[in-house]
Design an enzyme around this catalytic site. Sequence first.
Site, PDB file in Angstrom:
ATOM      1  N   ASP A 110       0.904  -1.321   0.014  1.00 16.03           N
ATOM      2  CA  ASP A 110      -0.219   0.053  -0.136  1.00 16.03           C
ATOM      3  C   ASP A 110       0.874   1.147  -0.157  1.00 16.03           C
ATOM      4  OD1 ASP A 110      -1.971  -1.815   0.322  1.00 16.03           O
ATOM      5  OD2 ASP A 110      -1.950  -1.700   2.555  1.00 16.03           O
ATOM      6  N   GLU A 123     -10.737   0.350  -4.565  1.00 16.86           N
ATOM      7  CA  GLU A 123     -10.069   1.426  -3.228  1.00 16.86           C
ATOM      8  C   GLU A 123      -8.751   1.779  -3.523  1.00 16.86           C
ATOM      9  OE1 GLU A 123      -9.269  -1.896  -0.451  1.00 16.86           O
ATOM     10  OE2 GLU A 123      -8.173  -2.953  -1.882  1.00 16.86           O
TER      11      GLU A 123
END
Length: 512
Positions: A22, A259
């Site tokens: 991430d 997302e």
Amino acid sequence: MKPTKTKQVYNPFLPLNEYIPDGEPHVFGDRIYLFGSHDKEGGDEYCELGDYVGYSAPVTDLSDWRYEGVIYTAKQDPGATEKSKLYAPDVVQGNDGRYYLYYNLSGDVGFHSPISVAVCDTPAGAYEYYGYVRNPDGSPFKRHILHDPALINDNGTIRLYYGYSLSSKLAKASGHESAQAQQHEAQPAAFSQESMVSALMMVFHKSREEIESEPDGIMGANVVTLADDMLTVTSGPVRIIPGEFTAQGTSFEGHAFYEASSIRKIGELYYFIYSSQQSHELCYAVSKYPDQGFTYGGTIISNGDVGYSGRKEEDRLNMTANDHGSIENINGQWYVFHHRHTHSSTFSRQACAEPIEILPDGSIPQVEMTSCGLNGGPLIAKGEYSAVIACNVANGAMPHITNRRIDSDIPFITHGEGQRYITNVKENTRIGFKYFAFEGPTVLKVVTRGNGNGSFIVSTDEKDIGVIPLSSSETWCDSSAVIDVRGTAGLYFTYSGSGVFEFISFAFDQLK
């Protein structure tokens, strides 16, 4: 295993025992900082270690990554429980010169905890809890789905992007038949309004009133502006990109928002980077405005190279799963940072990066995964390399998965006894390293162990260049062959034979 003595950098670019998915890369001053989640090696859930650790490098030397230590922990948040983990963060410099870290808690408060904020005088931490994003009356801001915050200081205006959306593709990759999966699995047209509301109430811990009061629905990418206190919402939220269920007829159809929000401003254009409904790809959208007018731009990277040069999903070059990252200009070169998956699961993800090009028309052509991402060119075909810097590990039938570990019969990167290697290498397993600079004849040595009878067929992008018979052995042992290649090429090992092997390293040795 020792890498080549010449100073280089390869994917994954952090230590091989480190798992930072991430990733949000940011240049502050003369260093590039990577902020991300923190997975456990061989872990059983996302972000299992419950902290953030920092890494940075000089913008002039991307091989020199420095560990900054633990910069924040879940237990510092007053709302944390024993089960809380830290999901994907982002960091922005406020107008007061301090650095603000935004994040969500996972665990038993996932999807309904507020977006929290920590602060520090330096980007490397350590950060201290500061507060939560709130409405002007001081109550927690809870509009839509609070997930994956992304920030930009837009000439003094602080903008916060966030959001989440269900994806019908993910149910098929989840491998179970829970109520949530069944709701994911249905196609948008098959949902009744009532079944959709019921699904959202269950998955996101939202009340019926919260769901039905949102005119644009609760799923999609959103933006708000924040006051100089970095906490108070002053305008918004505004929907900027739709999720799958409302993308029909828009430029985002087929690549709608899932997302992983991230935001960059390049010249006069805003680039919103995100993970699409396909999950394995990072896409981008472009607008002249920070809160409206975004149109789909394309795919920047897929962690299975799906879409690159027309590659189809069934021909993916790795097991694919979620991806999350962003782009950054480092010393004049743009890069995309993202993550790959190891351990035959979605819970041990490693940071990778590749150079990208932003064309004069503002578009970003898709790039492939390589082993030499930040190196500034191909790796040198000299010395020893770990096998786990492979950019492709495939057998012709690699799956796409989500939120789980699988026991499918596939090759994958794993660890044991303090070492990292590729396991379950069977017939037709193809392991690729892109790219190397070859200078002619050399001895190519591989280190393997296993129980079988077969060989590595060694090839470049264009032709077979050698055969290395593998020895059946319970301990690591060497096998080698002479190869003769000149110029830049990919290097591939394809196993042909019976049994199963593990592959830990390879080396280029001079002819004697």
